[in-house]
Design an enzyme around this catalytic site. Structure first.
Site, short mmCIF file in Angstrom:
data_model
loop_
_atom_site.label_atom_id
_atom_site.label_comp_id
_atom_site.label_asym_id
_atom_site.label_seq_id
_atom_site.Cartn_x
_atom_site.Cartn_y
_atom_site.Cartn_z
N ARG A 82 0.84 -1.20 0.00
CA ARG A 82 0.00 0.00 0.00
C ARG A 82 0.87 1.24 0.00
NH1 ARG A 82 -4.65 1.42 4.48
NH2 ARG A 82 -4.68 3.69 4.19
N TYR A 104 2.22 -10.35 6.86
CA TYR A 104 2.06 -8.90 6.93
C TYR A 104 3.38 -8.26 7.31
CZ TYR A 104 -0.31 -4.47 8.15
OH TYR A 104 -0.73 -3.17 8.21
N PHE A 156 1.58 2.45 5.32
CA PHE A 156 2.54 1.52 4.70
C PHE A 156 2.22 0.14 5.23
CE2 PHE A 156 6.11 -1.32 5.24
CZ PHE A 156 6.67 -1.35 3.97
N GLU A 157 1.97 -0.77 4.31
CA GLU A 157 1.80 -2.17 4.69
C GLU A 157 2.05 -3.03 3.46
OE1 GLU A 157 -2.16 -2.76 6.22
OE2 GLU A 157 -3.13 -2.27 4.32
N ILE A 158 2.64 -4.19 3.70
CA ILE A 158 2.81 -5.20 2.66
C ILE A 158 2.11 -6.44 3.17
CG2 ILE A 158 4.46 -6.63 1.38
CD1 ILE A 158 6.47 -4.33 1.60
#
Length: 464
Positions: free
Chosen positions: A272, A298, A362-364
Site C-alpha cells: 500500500r 504482513y 505503509f503495509e505489505i
C-alpha cells in the site's frame, strides 16, 4: 482491570427529534459513553434493532436472557452482494494452528496471560544487518523470478503531485529494479492527465486505473445516515476526520473490500502506497518474494497507539465475535500486544484494548489472509455493527486486531530497513542504504514520542 459498563439504550426505527437533541447536551465523557451504546444496538433480521448490555462476565440481551449463538450468526450471515470471485481459503490452509503442551487454545481474548519478554538486546535501528534474514537467498533485480504482486494506492486526481513525489522515491529505490505493476483506485474517474503522468513515471511497469463501484464505496443500506451525521458532529473536536463521510468510507473500503476488487483478483501480495509519504532507503531485494519465501502474512514499519475515542466500541465488538469463534484465535498470536494496559486511559475508554496498531499507510500484505473465511466473517460482523460510520473505526486497528489474534506472531514482519515518513512519524535505520532521515527517530515533536508502541510489540514478538 475494571470494565466500563455499557448503558442499555432502546433505539426506535426513527429517532425522535428530542432524542437527537439531547445528545448534544451531554458532556464529553457522557457523550462517549452514550455513543458506545448507540453503536451496540445491532440490526436483527427478525425484529428491527436489538440491544445488548456488556458486563464483566457475560452478555445479556435486553430481555435479560443470555444472547444465543444463533442471534450472532444471523447477523453476520446477511450479505447483500456476496462475491463469487473467490474460493475463500481458510487460515488453517496456510498457517500452522497446531498446539502443544505449552500453548493452549484461547477461549477468552480478554484473559491476561504470561509471556516471555522477547525485547531485542540491541538497538534494532543500529544493527549492522541491513537486510532481513531469509530462509532462502533474497531475490535480486538480476533474478528473473517475480511473484504475483502490485503496488496499490487509493488516491484522488487532486493528489497527483503528492503521489508523483512518493512514486518517484519508490521507483528509484525499489521498483525500477523489479518493475511490479501499479494499481490506482478512486471513487471518481481518473483524469487523462493523472493517467499520463503516472504511467510515464512508472514505465515500463504496468499501470491500472480503477473506479471503485458505488456499492463498494457508499454506506451500506443498514447504516442510519442521520445518526452517523449526528455522532460525527459530536466527535469532530476529539477525533480527526470524523466529520468527513469520505474518510469513513475509505476506512471501511481499506478494511474489508479492496482485496476483493476484480483488479486484485490474480494477485497474492500488495504494497500500500499513500501520497505525500517519503521513502529514505534503497531496497535491493524483492520484498514480496521475501514475504512469500519466509511465510509472512504482513509487514509494517510504524507501530503506534490510536486515538481511543475513535474506536471506543471496536474491542467489545471484537470480544463478542471471538467469543463465538474461539477457533479463529491462533495459539501463538500477539494478543498480549492488543490487551496490554500501559496507557490506562486508552485501555479504559476502549474497554480493554491497548489501541496499539500497525500504521497501515505503509503495509505489505498477503491477500489470502484478508480473503480468508475467518477474516471475512470478522469484517462482516464489524461492518454490521456500524462502527465505521457511527464512530471512526480505521482500517489500521481493524487489520491489526485481526492479525494480532488470527495469525502466528512470527508471520508478522517489522521492516526496519525500509526508511519511511508519514507526517508526523518516522522509521529510519542507520544503514548506509538510507539517507535524509535520523536513525531511530519516531517523531520530531517530543509530545508525540509517547505514541510509539513498538517496544510493546517487541516484548510480544521480538524483532521479527
Amino acid at each position: 482491570m475494571s470494565m466500563i459498563r455499557a448503558v442499555v439504550i432502546s433505539l426506535l426505527a426513527v429517532s425522535s427529534l428530542m432524542t437527537l437533541t439531547t445528545v448534544f447536551l451531554l458532556t464529553n465523557k457522557d457523550f462517549y459513553n452514550t455513543t458506545s451504546n448507540l453503536i451496540k444496538a445491532k440490526p436483527d433480521s427478525r425484529n428491527g434493532y436489538s440491544t445488548t448490555i456488556i458486563n464483566d462476565s457475560s452478555e445479556k440481551s435486553n430481555s435479560g436472557s443470555e444472547s444465543s449463538n444463533a442471534d450472532i450468526h444471523d447477523i453476520i450471515s446477511i450479505d447483500e452482494h456476496d462475491d463469487d470471485y473467490w474460493s475463500r481459503p481458510t487460515l488453517k490452509s496456510f498457517i500452522n494452528f497446531n498446539t502443544s503442551d505449552e500453548i493452549s487454545i484461547v477461549t477468552n481474548i480478554n484473559e491476561s496471560y504470561s509471556y516471555p519478554d522477547l525485547s531485542p538486546t540491541k538497538n534494532p535501528w543500529t544493527e549492522s544487518d541491513y537486510e532481513p534474514a531469509s530462509v532462502k537467498p533474497l531475490v535480486r533485480a538480476s533474478d528473473t523470478r517475480r511473484v504475483k504482486a502490485a503496488l496499490i494506492s487509493l488516491v484522488r486526481n487532486e493528489e497527483l503531485n503528492d503521489l508523483l513525489s512518493t512514486m518517484s522515491q519508490i521507483e528509484d529505490k525499489f521498483n525500477k529494479k523489479f518493475n511490479y505493476q501499479w494499481i490506482f483506485f478512486n471513487d471518481e474517474d481518473f483524469t487523462q492527465n493523472f493517467k499520463d503522468k503516472t504511467a510515464e513515471l512508472a514505465a515500463p511497469a504496468k499501470c491500472t486505473y480503477v473506479k471503485i463501484a458505488d456499492s463498494d464505496w457508499e454506506e451500506p443500506e443498514w447504516i442510519d445516515l442521520k445518526k452517523a451525521e449526528l455522532l460525527a458532529s459530536g466527535f469532530k473536536k476529539e477525533v480527526q476526520y470524523s466529520d468527513k463521510p469520505s474518510y469513513h468510507r475509505m476506512c471501511r473500503w481499506n478494511s474489508g473490500i479492496f482485496f476483493n476488487d476484480p483488479a486484485m483478483r490474480d494477485l497474492d501480495w500488495y504494497w500500500r502506497v499513500e501520497p505525500k509519504t517519503k521513502y529514505y532507503c534503497d531496497i535491493d531485494y524483492d520484498v514480496f518474494a521475501y514475504m512469500e519465501d519466509n511465510d509472512k502474512d504482513y509487514g509494517f514499519n510504524i507501530n503506534l497507539y490510536d486515538a481511543p475515542q475513535s474506536v471506543a466500541t471496536l474491542w467489545p465488538t471484537t470480544v463478542e465475535f471471538f467469543a463465538n469463534h474461539t477457533d479463529y484465535v491462533h495459539p501463538n498470536s500477539a494478543r498480549g500486544w492488543l490487551i496490554q494496559d500501559s496507557r490506562q486511559r486508552h485501555y479504559s475508554i476502549t474497554q480493554g484494548y491497548s489501541t496499539c496498531h500497525f500504521w497501515s499507510n505503509f503495509e505489505i500484505g498477503r491477500l489470502d489472509f484478508f480473503r480468508s473465511q475467518e477474516y471475512t466473517d470478522f469484517f462482516k460482523y464489524l461492518d454490521r455493527a456500524g462502527g465505521f460510520f457511527y464512530e471512526r473505526w480505521g482500517d489500521a486497528p481493524v487489520h491489526s486486531i485481526a492479525l494480532g489474534l488470527m495469525t502466528d506472531k512470527s508471520r508478522i514482519h517489522f521492516f526496519r530497513d525500509i526508511g519511511y515518513n508519514h507526517i508526523p512519524y518516522f522509521n529510519c535505520h542507520s544503514s548506509p542504504k538510507c539517507s535524509g532521515c535520523t536513525p531511530g527517530l519516531f517523531a520530531e515533536v517530543n509530545d508525540l514520542k509517547k505514541e510509539n508502541c513498538i517496544t510493546e510489540w517487541f516484548k510480544i514478538a521480538g524483532d521479527n
